[in-house]
Write an enzyme that holds these catalytic residues in place. Structure first.
Site, mmCIF file in Angstrom:
data_model
loop_
_atom_site.group_PDB
_atom_site.id
_atom_site.type_symbol
_atom_site.label_atom_id
_atom_site.label_comp_id
_atom_site.label_asym_id
_atom_site.label_seq_id
_atom_site.Cartn_x
_atom_site.Cartn_y
_atom_site.Cartn_z
ATOM 1 N N ARG A 103 12.941 -3.702 4.287
ATOM 2 C CA ARG A 103 12.504 -3.149 3.004
ATOM 3 C C ARG A 103 13.528 -3.517 1.931
ATOM 4 N NH1 ARG A 103 8.830 1.332 3.226
ATOM 5 N NH2 ARG A 103 8.390 2.025 5.353
ATOM 6 N N LYS A 131 -0.760 7.972 3.502
ATOM 7 C CA LYS A 131 -1.020 6.544 3.645
ATOM 8 C C LYS A 131 -2.023 6.259 4.753
ATOM 9 C CE LYS A 131 3.662 5.223 2.229
ATOM 10 N NZ LYS A 131 4.800 4.379 2.585
ATOM 11 N N PRO A 190 0.815 -1.219 0.000
ATOM 12 C CA PRO A 190 0.000 0.000 0.000
ATOM 13 C C PRO A 190 0.852 1.274 0.000
ATOM 14 C CG PRO A 190 -0.739 -1.559 1.677
ATOM 15 C CD PRO A 190 0.588 -2.037 1.186
ATOM 16 N N GLU A 191 0.680 2.088 -1.020
ATOM 17 C CA GLU A 191 1.315 3.410 -1.063
ATOM 18 C C GLU A 191 0.200 4.420 -1.309
ATOM 19 O OE1 GLU A 191 5.059 3.673 -2.973
ATOM 20 O OE2 GLU A 191 5.508 1.545 -2.759
#
Length: 283
Positions: free
Chosen positions: A269, A51, A2-3
């Site tokens: 990440r 976000k 999700p961005e």
């Protein structure tokens, strides 16, 4: 992942299913708010802020949620089987006569006064997809920490809200710099163009089911302003259409120069880059 564009689409789906309708059932499965009773209240709107998701409810209440890495909201019709994950992953259920919205794996879920929304989102920088978008302010905030790596600075939602790991990697590729290059080491004029390109990419993907960064000019800014200046050196046409330039393409040939794309994991990440095209420090 999700961005900003994904969260905006989620807000639109929730708004269409919930706004203007009375909640017949509400279940917040977090200890602090488990006894909160929202039944009988009307959902006023669902808005994305970077976000973050803000579900505003009659009576001056806002349900604030954040998806982070793998959270999701799903909308179901009456009687439809819920398919977003096992029951123990459900954090919120909002039901009206026509739909049920179910929040899965939500790492942030809190009920607050609408007048106090700033406690949840007031720290955010200008929203790339919001009415407050201000590229000059975003550039100023990025420049406030000149020694910071550009990839890290782009992910900091206090600078500009909406960029996640996919866009971080893709934007650095398009700027021809590695994510570890300090902000003040960017070539002259690159930072404003990078910020403008971030807005253009997220805006182009706001309605797409599959995110792409390799087609960048189909949509113009909704404000009617002229399109941002393109990168200094335009990319050559792609022989094979790919949705992304580097993200998720480790060891595959770079679409620009053919060098194998590299990947490194940092703080959970993955970062992808092309060592042939992108200049600057590398791990």
């Amino acid at each position: 992942m999700p961005e900003g564009d994904t969260v905006l689409q989620t807000a639109a789906r929730l708004h269409a299913a919930l706004a203007g309708r009375v909640l017949t059932h509400a279940d917040l499965r977090v200890p602090r708010f488990a006894t909160s009773d929202l039944s009988g209240r009307t959902v006023l709107d669902v808005t994305a802020r970077g976000k973050h998701l803000l579900t505003r409810i009659e009576g001056g209440l806002t349900l604030h949620s954040h998806l982070r890495m793998d959270g999701a909201w799903r909308v179901y019709a009456p009687g439809e089987r819920w398919r977003g994950g096992p029951g123990h992953q459900i954090r919120a259920v909002l039901t009206n006569a026509d739909h049920t919205a179910v929040g899965y794996r939500l790492p942030v879920l809190e009920l607050l006064r609408t007048s106090e929304e700033s406690k949840a989102v007031g720290h955010l920088g200008p929203d790339l997809l919001g009415p407050d978008w201000d590229p000059a302010l975003a550039v100023d905030r990025l420049l406030a920490a000149p020694d910071r790596p550009i990839g890290e600075a782009l992910l900091d939602q206090r600078n500009l809200a909406g960029i996640g790991n996919v866009y971080k990697c893709e934007l650095c590729f398009l700027a021809r710099v590695t994510p570890w290059l300090p902000v003040d080491a960017l070539p002259d004029g690159v930072l404003p163009r990078l910020v403008a390109l971030a807005h253009l990419l997220l805006d182009a993907n706001r309605d797409r089911s599959t995110r792409t960064t390799t087609i960048r000019a189909e949509r113009r800014p909704r404000t009617g302003a002229p399109a941002p200046a393109p990168p200094q050196r335009p990319l050559p046409p792609l022989r094979v259409q790919e949705p992304l330039y580097v993200y998720g393409r480790v060891r595959r040939p770079c679409l620009r120069c053919g060098t194998p794309v590299r990947k490194v994991d940092e703080a959970d990440r993955p970062t992808y880059w092309c060592p042939g095209c992108q200049s600057g420090p590398m791990p």
